[in-house]
Design an enzyme around this catalytic site. Structure first.
Site, short mmCIF file in Angstrom:
data_model
loop_
_atom_site.label_atom_id
_atom_site.label_comp_id
_atom_site.label_asym_id
_atom_site.label_seq_id
_atom_site.Cartn_x
_atom_site.Cartn_y
_atom_site.Cartn_z
N ARG A 101 -5.07 1.76 8.24
CA ARG A 101 -5.68 2.89 9.12
C ARG A 101 -5.26 2.77 10.48
NH1 ARG A 101 -11.86 2.09 9.49
NH2 ARG A 101 -11.67 0.22 8.40
N TYR A 113 0.81 -1.17 0.10
CA TYR A 113 0.03 0.10 -0.03
C TYR A 113 0.97 1.17 0.14
CZ TYR A 113 -3.63 -3.06 1.62
OH TYR A 113 -4.62 -4.19 1.51
#
Length: 305
Positions: free
Chosen positions: A180, A67
């Site tokens: 997150r 990511y």
């Protein structure tokens, strides 16, 4: 009917379920799934499973993922990203990048992580976001172990805006990692409120954003062109050893028969699992459970022989 793994670019603003629904309509087939949900505001690599390849979903989710995330120091929210309500703010200035990089190093390896309350993780048979919607924020969320293989700050990605400090990180992680939560963990190490402001999945296994087809492109492709984009289901099993079996054994394997380890070559490590193939196509995964004398079938992918 198509069969295999189709690498697709998921745009921001749609759910993973919406993406699957749209692809079902474009390809005119019902048997479509995916490996690894992406939140609506996240874009990037989605592996779409077609036909009988939906059976390798769990294996595809085990492929390491990469990511690129942007972290915001100075704001803490209910959702751990900028879509949630702000619960804490702090003016940020004079961030020491060398100190920040040192803190990031401590996240590499096996770490403990507590999933966010706004997530699909189940606790006591109910998804966490359902508790949040009911206003029940006191539910005890068990932590779990996840693997971080690499994390580092992207060069020239830092900036200040509205008294917050933003920077991007590249991260390579294992199954079940919430990026997150990584963003909030970084803030915790700095005693600073933090959240994630942007996220893109840049790779799933060896598939990167350069290998993807968009929904609009998919609509324009011919059947032959689509077939060229589809990977075989064996891609999701690439971390396992493969062993080709003869026809008589293939029938036994697909029927889930149990075997002795000494019926196969000694260099096969069944404790980690072995993929049996017939005519170079995966038909089952077998493994040896600890203190067991016979091999067990983990998954079968039947074919007509």
């Amino acid at each position: 009917m198509f069969d295999g793994i189709l690498p697709v670019y998921k745009e921001k603003g749609i759910t993973s379920h919406d993406l699957v629904f749209k692809i079902r309509r474009i390809l005119n087939m019902k048997k479509v799934g995916h490996s690894g949900t992406l939140d609506p505001e996240v874009d990037g690599v989605m592996l779409i499973l077609l036909g009988n390849s939906t059976k390798v979903s769990d294996y595809a989710m085990d492929l390491g993922k990469k990511y690129r995330a942007e972290v915001c120091l100075g704001i803490k929210t209910t959702t751990e990203d900028l879509t949630g309500d702000i619960v804490e703010q702090q003016d940020i200035e004079n961030i020491d990048l060398d100190h920040l990089k040192e803190k990031l190093k401590s996240l590499v390896g096996e770490i403990e992580q507590k999933p966010p309350i706004y997530s699909a993780v189940k606790v006591k048979g109910k998804k966490l976001y359902q508790y949040a919607r009911e206003g029940n924020f006191d539910i005890e969320i068990p932590s779990r172990k996840v693997n971080i293989y690499f994390i580092d700050i992207v060069n020239n990605s830092t900036y200040y805006k509205n008294n917050c400090f933003y920077f991007s990180i590249d991260i390579h992680c294992g199954k079940g990692t919430y990026v997150r939560t990584i963003a909030t963990q970084i803030g915790s190490m700095l005693n600073t409120p933090s959240c994630m402001s942007k996220l893109t999945r840049t790779a799933s296994g060896k598939i990167t954003t350069d290998d993807l087809v968009t929904l609009e492109q998919l609509k324009q492709l011919s059947e032959e062109e689509i077939l060229l984009k589809i990977l075989p289901k064996e891609y999701a099993l690439e971390s396992y050893q493969f062993y080709e079996v003869p026809k008589f054994r293939a029938k036994q394997v697909m029927n889930g028969l149990r075997f002795r380890v000494d019926q196969f070559p000694q260099d096969l490590d069944f404790t980690k699992g072995v993929v049996f193939t017939y005519l170079n196509e995966a038909i089952a995964v077998y493994y040896l459970k600890e203190d067991d004398e016979l091999l067990r079938v983990k998954s079968t992918f039947p074919k007509i022989i």
